[in-house]
Design a protein around this motif. Structure first.
Motif, PDB file in Angstrom:
ATOM      1  N   GLU A  50       0.827  -1.216   0.000  1.00  0.00           N
ATOM      2  CA  GLU A  50       0.000   0.000   0.000  1.00  0.00           C
ATOM      3  C   GLU A  50       0.857   1.261   0.000  1.00  0.00           C
ATOM      4  O   GLU A  50       0.433   2.308  -0.473  1.00  0.00           O
ATOM      5  CB  GLU A  50      -0.915   0.043   1.224  1.00  0.00           C
ATOM      6  N   PHE A  51       2.078   1.149   0.526  1.00  0.00           N
ATOM      7  CA  PHE A  51       2.952   2.316   0.654  1.00  0.00           C
ATOM      8  C   PHE A  51       4.031   2.372  -0.426  1.00  0.00           C
ATOM      9  O   PHE A  51       4.517   3.449  -0.758  1.00  0.00           O
ATOM     10  CB  PHE A  51       3.622   2.323   2.018  1.00  0.00           C
ATOM     11  N   GLY A 134      -0.479   8.245   6.103  1.00  0.00           N
ATOM     12  CA  GLY A 134      -0.443   7.374   7.266  1.00  0.00           C
ATOM     13  C   GLY A 134       0.481   7.900   8.356  1.00  0.00           C
ATOM     14  O   GLY A 134       0.131   7.909   9.541  1.00  0.00           O
ATOM     15  N   VAL A 135       1.673   8.343   7.937  1.00  0.00           N
ATOM     16  CA  VAL A 135       2.629   8.892   8.907  1.00  0.00           C
ATOM     17  C   VAL A 135       2.078  10.175   9.520  1.00  0.00           C
ATOM     18  O   VAL A 135       2.204  10.405  10.733  1.00  0.00           O
ATOM     19  CB  VAL A 135       3.981   9.159   8.219  1.00  0.00           C
ATOM     20  N   LEU A 136       1.462  11.016   8.691  1.00  0.00           N
ATOM     21  CA  LEU A 136       0.877  12.265   9.189  1.00  0.00           C
ATOM     22  C   LEU A 136      -0.239  11.977  10.186  1.00  0.00           C
ATOM     23  O   LEU A 136      -0.342  12.635  11.231  1.00  0.00           O
ATOM     24  CB  LEU A 136       0.344  13.092   8.014  1.00  0.00           C
ATOM     25  N   GLY A 137      -1.079  10.997   9.883  1.00  0.00           N
ATOM     26  CA  GLY A 137      -2.164  10.643  10.799  1.00  0.00           C
ATOM     27  C   GLY A 137      -1.640  10.137  12.125  1.00  0.00           C
ATOM     28  O   GLY A 137      -2.162  10.496  13.195  1.00  0.00           O
ATOM     29  N   LEU A 186      -1.675  -0.406   5.990  1.00  0.00           N
ATOM     30  CA  LEU A 186      -2.761   0.410   6.547  1.00  0.00           C
ATOM     31  C   LEU A 186      -3.341  -0.258   7.787  1.00  0.00           C
ATOM     32  O   LEU A 186      -3.735   0.406   8.747  1.00  0.00           O
ATOM     33  CB  LEU A 186      -3.840   0.628   5.493  1.00  0.00           C
ATOM     34  N   GLY A 187      -3.389  -1.586   7.790  1.00  0.00           N
ATOM     35  CA  GLY A 187      -3.912  -2.303   8.941  1.00  0.00           C
ATOM     36  C   GLY A 187      -3.023  -2.154  10.170  1.00  0.00           C
ATOM     37  O   GLY A 187      -3.514  -1.919  11.280  1.00  0.00           O
ATOM     38  N   LEU A 255      -3.980  -9.945   7.132  1.00  0.00           N
ATOM     39  CA  LEU A 255      -4.128  -8.598   7.678  1.00  0.00           C
ATOM     40  C   LEU A 255      -4.625  -8.642   9.127  1.00  0.00           C
ATOM     41  O   LEU A 255      -4.047  -8.011  10.015  1.00  0.00           O
ATOM     42  CB  LEU A 255      -5.088  -7.779   6.823  1.00  0.00           C
ATOM     43  N   LEU A 256      -5.682  -9.407   9.377  1.00  0.00           N
ATOM     44  CA  LEU A 256      -6.234  -9.486  10.731  1.00  0.00           C
ATOM     45  C   LEU A 256      -5.243 -10.145  11.688  1.00  0.00           C
ATOM     46  O   LEU A 256      -5.129  -9.753  12.852  1.00  0.00           O
ATOM     47  CB  LEU A 256      -7.550 -10.254  10.726  1.00  0.00           C
TER      48      LEU A 256
END
Length: 292
Positions: A50-51, A134-137, A186-187, A255-256
């Motif tokens: 994703e990244f 993601g990093v900003l969040g 993201l997970g 992912l889970l």
């Protein structure tokens, strides 16, 4: 839910330095792992598709994982070894590469006799944008938490105790992710955000009992620890069950499983930070810091 009957620990048997030593050593080792990983790979944690951008194919075949991996690794557009993950279906595999040449990947799969079930591509530019977001969040959540803590306690040492504990609760699981081969996705970013909330819950519970309620320091600490450990162990149990059920040995939902594992690691670290590091700082503040 009734609180667990947590065995009492006599904090008077240990100095503040002794209580803080283990959490601080673990934090330093985690920072060393992240720093070494950055020097070797260019990133403190291995980013997921994703990244970084890339392609994820789902193929059905009777071939083994090694053979599937060799099929795609031979392509000139594929940089490095692709990741091949079996699914619960047995003959269905998820192939992840950093290549975005979906035509070449699909042709290679079909030429090898694989049935392509689905293809999902993430462009490198989109992945970079998602990574920044993601990093900003994560940073915004941490800064917001820090500001809220300072507003609640309006004292430097108690606030720093909560913030340092939350920082360690994120850094140590990140280092463990590298050691266990868990990519940043993201997970797992969502799991790290949840850890900030879990950490603040237990630390604020401890600080409130010690600073804002009547009673002896050790009595207040024990009451908070009894409730806090019950909360944390309950969450750890739920996350451990999720990680096991979603593992490749049961339903194979990577992912889970990864989210559950990251949360279990982070919550275990939170127990150590809250009831060793945070207690030592609060005790110093109550008995020495205020006196000065």
């Amino acid at each position: 839910m009734a609180a667990l009957d947590v065995p009492a620990v006599d904090y008077t048997d240990y100095t503040d330095r002794q209580l803080a030593a283990i959490p601080l050593v673990v934090l330093v080792l985690a920072l060393a792992v992240l720093g070494g990983w950055f020097l070797m790979t260019g990133a403190p944690v291995t980013p997921g598709i994703e990244f970084t951008g890339g392609t994820e194919l789902q193929v059905t075949t009777g071939a083994g994982q090694a053979q599937i991996q060799d099929t795609f690794a031979a392509l000139p557009t594929v940089d490095g070894q692709p990741t091949v993950t079996p699914t619960a279906g047995g003959n269905t595999f998820i192939v992840t590469t950093q290549s975005t040449d979906t035509d070449a990947l699909t042709s290679a799969a079909e030429s090898a006799g694989y049935t392509v079930e689905s293809v999902q591509e993430t462009s490198a530019s989109f992945g970079s944008d998602v990574q920044q977001l993601g990093v900003l969040g994560l940073a915004a959540a941490f800064v917001g938490m820090a500001l809220l803590v300072f507003v609640l306690f309006r004292s430097f040492v108690p606030s720093i105790a909560v913030i340092l504990s939350a920082f360690s609760d994120i850094v140590v699981p990140l280092a463990l992710m590298n050691l266990f081969g868990i990519e940043l996705s993201l997970g797992t970013v969502a799991a790290l955000l949840m850890l900030i909330g879990y950490s603040v819950d237990s630390d604020i519970l401890l600080n409130n009992h010690v600073l804002k309620r009547r009673g002896d320091f050790y009595e207040s600490t024990y009451r908070a620890r009894r409730t806090g450990v019950t909360m944390t162990l309950t969450s750890m149990s739920a996350m451990a069950v999720m990680a096991i059920v979603a593992s490749k040995f049961v339903f194979n939902i990577p992912l889970l499983s990864q989210v559950g594992l990251v949360l279990v690691m982070g919550l275990a670290v939170d127990l150590m930070n809250t009831y060793l590091l945070n207690v030592s700082l609060l005790r110093w503040y109550k008995f020495e810091g205020i006196a000065r």
